[in-house]
Scaffold this active site. Structure first.
Site, PDB file in Angstrom:
ATOM      1  N   ASN A  86       0.546   2.140  11.595  1.00 23.69           N
ATOM      2  CA  ASN A  86      -0.313   2.463  12.748  1.00 23.69           C
ATOM      3  C   ASN A  86       0.107   1.568  13.907  1.00 23.69           C
ATOM      4  O   ASN A  86       0.703   0.510  13.699  1.00 23.69           O
ATOM      5  CB  ASN A  86      -1.796   2.223  12.396  1.00 23.69           C
ATOM      6  CG  ASN A  86      -2.061   0.802  11.936  1.00 23.69           C
ATOM      7  OD1 ASN A  86      -1.698   0.411  10.834  1.00 23.69           O
ATOM      8  ND2 ASN A  86      -2.657   0.019  12.794  1.00 23.69           N
ATOM      9  N   HIS A  89      -5.356  -9.284  -2.580  1.00 19.35           N
ATOM     10  CA  HIS A  89      -5.365  -9.782  -1.199  1.00 19.35           C
ATOM     11  C   HIS A  89      -6.408 -10.878  -1.049  1.00 19.35           C
ATOM     12  O   HIS A  89      -7.429 -10.889  -1.739  1.00 19.35           O
ATOM     13  CB  HIS A  89      -5.715  -8.656  -0.220  1.00 19.35           C
ATOM     14  CG  HIS A  89      -4.730  -7.538  -0.206  1.00 19.35           C
ATOM     15  ND1 HIS A  89      -4.743  -6.526  -1.137  1.00 19.35           N
ATOM     16  CD2 HIS A  89      -3.695  -7.274   0.629  1.00 19.35           C
ATOM     17  CE1 HIS A  89      -3.754  -5.690  -0.877  1.00 19.35           C
ATOM     18  NE2 HIS A  89      -3.099  -6.118   0.181  1.00 19.35           N
ATOM     19  N   MET A 100      -2.095  -8.025   6.404  1.00 20.31           N
ATOM     20  CA  MET A 100      -3.026  -8.863   5.632  1.00 20.31           C
ATOM     21  C   MET A 100      -2.439  -9.330   4.298  1.00 20.31           C
ATOM     22  O   MET A 100      -3.185  -9.572   3.345  1.00 20.31           O
ATOM     23  CB  MET A 100      -4.318  -8.073   5.375  1.00 20.31           C
ATOM     24  CG  MET A 100      -4.972  -7.530   6.638  1.00 20.31           C
ATOM     25  SD  MET A 100      -6.409  -6.517   6.236  1.00 20.31           S
ATOM     26  CE  MET A 100      -6.682  -5.681   7.815  1.00 20.31           C
ATOM     27  N   SER A 101      -1.120  -9.439   4.225  1.00 25.03           N
ATOM     28  CA  SER A 101      -0.529  -9.841   2.934  1.00 25.03           C
ATOM     29  C   SER A 101       0.799 -10.557   3.171  1.00 25.03           C
ATOM     30  O   SER A 101       1.073 -11.039   4.260  1.00 25.03           O
ATOM     31  CB  SER A 101      -0.288  -8.591   2.073  1.00 25.03           C
ATOM     32  OG  SER A 101       0.732  -7.792   2.635  1.00 25.03           O
ATOM     33  N   SER A 158       0.825  -1.224   0.000  1.00 23.42           N
ATOM     34  CA  SER A 158       0.000   0.000   0.000  1.00 23.42           C
ATOM     35  C   SER A 158       0.851   1.263   0.000  1.00 23.42           C
ATOM     36  O   SER A 158       1.669   1.458   0.894  1.00 23.42           O
ATOM     37  CB  SER A 158      -0.857   0.064   1.265  1.00 23.42           C
ATOM     38  OG  SER A 158      -1.642  -1.067   1.391  1.00 23.42           O
ATOM     39  N   HIS A 199      -7.916   2.900   7.215  1.00 18.84           N
ATOM     40  CA  HIS A 199      -7.166   2.697   5.973  1.00 18.84           C
ATOM     41  C   HIS A 199      -6.517   3.995   5.474  1.00 18.84           C
ATOM     42  O   HIS A 199      -5.442   3.979   4.880  1.00 18.84           O
ATOM     43  CB  HIS A 199      -8.084   2.091   4.914  1.00 18.84           C
ATOM     44  CG  HIS A 199      -7.374   1.641   3.677  1.00 18.84           C
ATOM     45  ND1 HIS A 199      -6.344   0.715   3.712  1.00 18.84           N
ATOM     46  CD2 HIS A 199      -7.503   1.997   2.377  1.00 18.84           C
ATOM     47  CE1 HIS A 199      -5.890   0.524   2.476  1.00 18.84           C
ATOM     48  NE2 HIS A 199      -6.573   1.295   1.654  1.00 18.84           N
ATOM     49  N   TYR A 210      -8.465 -11.111   1.360  1.00 23.39           N
ATOM     50  CA  TYR A 210      -9.745 -10.569   1.843  1.00 23.39           C
ATOM     51  C   TYR A 210     -10.619 -10.022   0.711  1.00 23.39           C
ATOM     52  O   TYR A 210     -11.801  -9.773   0.911  1.00 23.39           O
ATOM     53  CB  TYR A 210      -9.542  -9.491   2.925  1.00 23.39           C
ATOM     54  CG  TYR A 210      -8.756  -8.283   2.486  1.00 23.39           C
ATOM     55  CD1 TYR A 210      -9.303  -7.320   1.643  1.00 23.39           C
ATOM     56  CD2 TYR A 210      -7.460  -8.085   2.933  1.00 23.39           C
ATOM     57  CE1 TYR A 210      -8.588  -6.203   1.250  1.00 23.39           C
ATOM     58  CE2 TYR A 210      -6.732  -6.971   2.557  1.00 23.39           C
ATOM     59  CZ  TYR A 210      -7.292  -6.040   1.709  1.00 23.39           C
ATOM     60  OH  TYR A 210      -6.579  -4.952   1.315  1.00 23.39           O
ATOM     61  N   GLU A 211     -10.041  -9.838  -0.471  1.00 23.04           N
ATOM     62  CA  GLU A 211     -10.848  -9.360  -1.595  1.00 23.04           C
ATOM     63  C   GLU A 211     -11.712 -10.480  -2.174  1.00 23.04           C
ATOM     64  O   GLU A 211     -12.554 -10.228  -3.032  1.00 23.04           O
ATOM     65  CB  GLU A 211      -9.943  -8.793  -2.683  1.00 23.04           C
ATOM     66  CG  GLU A 211      -9.238  -7.525  -2.260  1.00 23.04           C
ATOM     67  CD  GLU A 211      -8.255  -7.047  -3.310  1.00 23.04           C
ATOM     68  OE1 GLU A 211      -8.682  -6.374  -4.245  1.00 23.04           O
ATOM     69  OE2 GLU A 211      -7.051  -7.358  -3.190  1.00 23.04           O
ATOM     70  N   ALA A 265       2.342  -2.700   4.259  1.00 21.51           N
ATOM     71  CA  ALA A 265       2.007  -1.830   5.388  1.00 21.51           C
ATOM     72  C   ALA A 265       1.514  -2.737   6.503  1.00 21.51           C
ATOM     73  O   ALA A 265       0.820  -3.720   6.232  1.00 21.51           O
ATOM     74  CB  ALA A 265       0.908  -0.867   4.972  1.00 21.51           C
ATOM     75  N   HIS A 324      -3.928   0.688  -4.587  1.00 17.99           N
ATOM     76  CA  HIS A 324      -3.236  -0.491  -5.120  1.00 17.99           C
ATOM     77  C   HIS A 324      -3.464  -0.597  -6.637  1.00 17.99           C
ATOM     78  O   HIS A 324      -4.057  -1.556  -7.100  1.00 17.99           O
ATOM     79  CB  HIS A 324      -3.769  -1.787  -4.502  1.00 17.99           C
ATOM     80  CG  HIS A 324      -3.461  -1.967  -3.060  1.00 17.99           C
ATOM     81  ND1 HIS A 324      -2.548  -2.866  -2.592  1.00 17.99           N
ATOM     82  CD2 HIS A 324      -3.961  -1.376  -1.973  1.00 17.99           C
ATOM     83  CE1 HIS A 324      -2.502  -2.827  -1.271  1.00 17.99           C
ATOM     84  NE2 HIS A 324      -3.363  -1.924  -0.870  1.00 17.99           N
TER      85      HIS A 324
HETATM   86  N1  HPA Z   1      -3.716  -4.706  10.979  1.00 21.29           N
HETATM   87  C1  HPA Z   1      -3.718  -5.454   9.856  1.00 21.29           C
HETATM   88  N2  HPA Z   1      -3.262  -5.012   8.696  1.00 21.29           N
HETATM   89  C2  HPA Z   1      -2.748  -3.775   8.652  1.00 21.29           C
HETATM   90  C3  HPA Z   1      -2.707  -2.944   9.778  1.00 21.29           C
HETATM   91  C4  HPA Z   1      -3.226  -3.432  11.007  1.00 21.29           C
HETATM   92  O1  HPA Z   1      -3.237  -2.755  12.059  1.00 21.29           O
HETATM   93  N3  HPA Z   1      -2.132  -1.774   9.392  1.00 21.29           N
HETATM   94  C5  HPA Z   1      -1.818  -1.911   8.078  1.00 21.29           C
HETATM   95  N4  HPA Z   1      -2.197  -3.104   7.631  1.00 21.29           N
END
Ligand code: HPA
Length: 321
Positions: A258, A98, A234-235, A41, A293, A100-101, A128, A74
């Site tokens: 984050n 991903h 998530m990747s 990302s 996000h 989750y998509e 990320a 993306h």
């Molecule tokens: N959790 C999962 N995936 C992420 C996060 C998170 O806090 N930040 C960026 N991708």
């Protein structure tokens, strides 16, 4: 072919035909990339630092069997060019699909197979991630030295199904997944960069892969931390599994976008004498640190230049030895 990934023999054939399409549109001088790079990302700006010519961009939608990403930030394209002082031939994925998509985990990892067929020897994967380790600050970069594959351990593994010997062995070891020599080179490369922000540090640690798309609950964050994870995302992990199965050398890096919230939230029975003022304060507590996000994309944007500089220096260093 609707679901070629159901059968690994067919995956090999599909990867070979995707690669053949790519070879047909890429000029000869760029057809033999030695390094593949998957940009997470907001980290796709690396392509702007490629030599202007020769260089070719192919939208994922043009490539047979390639998965498309629907996530904001993306854009999906495969870019071939020469990177850095050593003019290393690379292929860069700007954007990734991903799990989750809704893609199967085999589909998500299909581009790694294609890059292997194209001849890459090493892969650099960026992402990320949320920081779980309390020593990590937003904006830090973490080199992965291990991972926890939650969906994989639960049966959603990209290598599930008949093994395709053309790529690799049935039971690949992952105890050495994250190449030690590459990690060492990346740390040394980082020290050589004059311009990197002094507020950012380069860490090394464990990435926990979760399927998403929800960000984690507080309890899940504490669980992941207790299990030894330093960041969560998530990747990346499915791609690493497929890359290692195919014998590719791996460097993977997370940008901490984050800080995951580990502290338990307030209890309902602590606030029985509620008033508007109290609930206003409570909202602040609850909102603090909540992942979103937009924050992920903004941090990615700010730190992207340093991450790109590190990738370029690393590639120069592995190419010159
Ligand atoms: N959790 C999962 N995936 C992420 C996060 C998170 O806090 N930040 C960026 N991708």
């Amino acid at each position: 072919m609707s679901e070629p990934q159901e059968n690994l023999t067919t995956i090999f054939q599909a990867a070979t035909s995707s690669a053949a399409y790519i070879q047909s549109v890429v000029p000869e001088g760029l057809r033999a990339p030695s390094v593949g790079i998957i940009c997470g990302s907001g980290l796709g700006g690396l392509v702007d630092t490629l030599e202007a010519s020769p260089r070719v961009e192919i939208p994922y939608s043009d490539i047979p069997e390639f998965p498309r990403s629907t996530v904001v930030g993306h854009a999906g394209k495969l870019v071939f060019g020469h990177l850095g002082k050593e003019l290393t031939p690379v292929v860069i994925m700007v954007g990734r699909a991903h799990f989750y998509e809704g893609h199967s985990i085999q589909k998500v990892t299909f581009p790694v197979r294609v890059m292997k067929v194209l001849g890459i020897k090493s892969i650099i994967v960026t992402n990320a991630a949320g920081g779980l380790n309390e020593d990590y600050k937003v904006g830090d970069i973490m080199i992965l030295n291990d991972h926890i594959n939650f969906p994989g351990l639960a049966g959603n593994h990209p290598l599930r199904g008949p093994n395709e010997e053309s790529f690799g062995t049935r039971f690949p070891a992952l105890s050495d997944a994250y190449d030690l020599e590459f990690r060492r080179t990346a740390h040394l490369a980082y020290r050589k960069l004059p311009g990197v922000s002094k507020t950012r540090s380069l860490k090394e640690g464990v990435y926990a892969f979760v399927s998403g798309p929800t960000f984690e609950t507080r309890a899940e964050c504490r669980m992941l931390r207790t299990m030894g994870a330093d960041v969560v995302g998530m990747s990346t992990v499915p791609e690493i599994c497929v890359a290692r199965h195919a014998g590719l050398r791996v460097l993977a890096m997370s940008l901490v976008t984050n800080a995951a919230v580990l502290a338990p939230g307030p209890r309902g029975d602590e606030v029985l004498d509620d008033s508007n003022a109290v609930s206003g304060q409570l909202n602040k507590v609850i909102e603090a640190g909540k992942a979103n996000h937009v924050e992920v994309l903004e941090t990615g944007f700010e730190a992207a230049a340093d991450m790109q500089a590190l990738v370029r220096q690393f590639i120069d260093d592995i190419s010159s030895t």
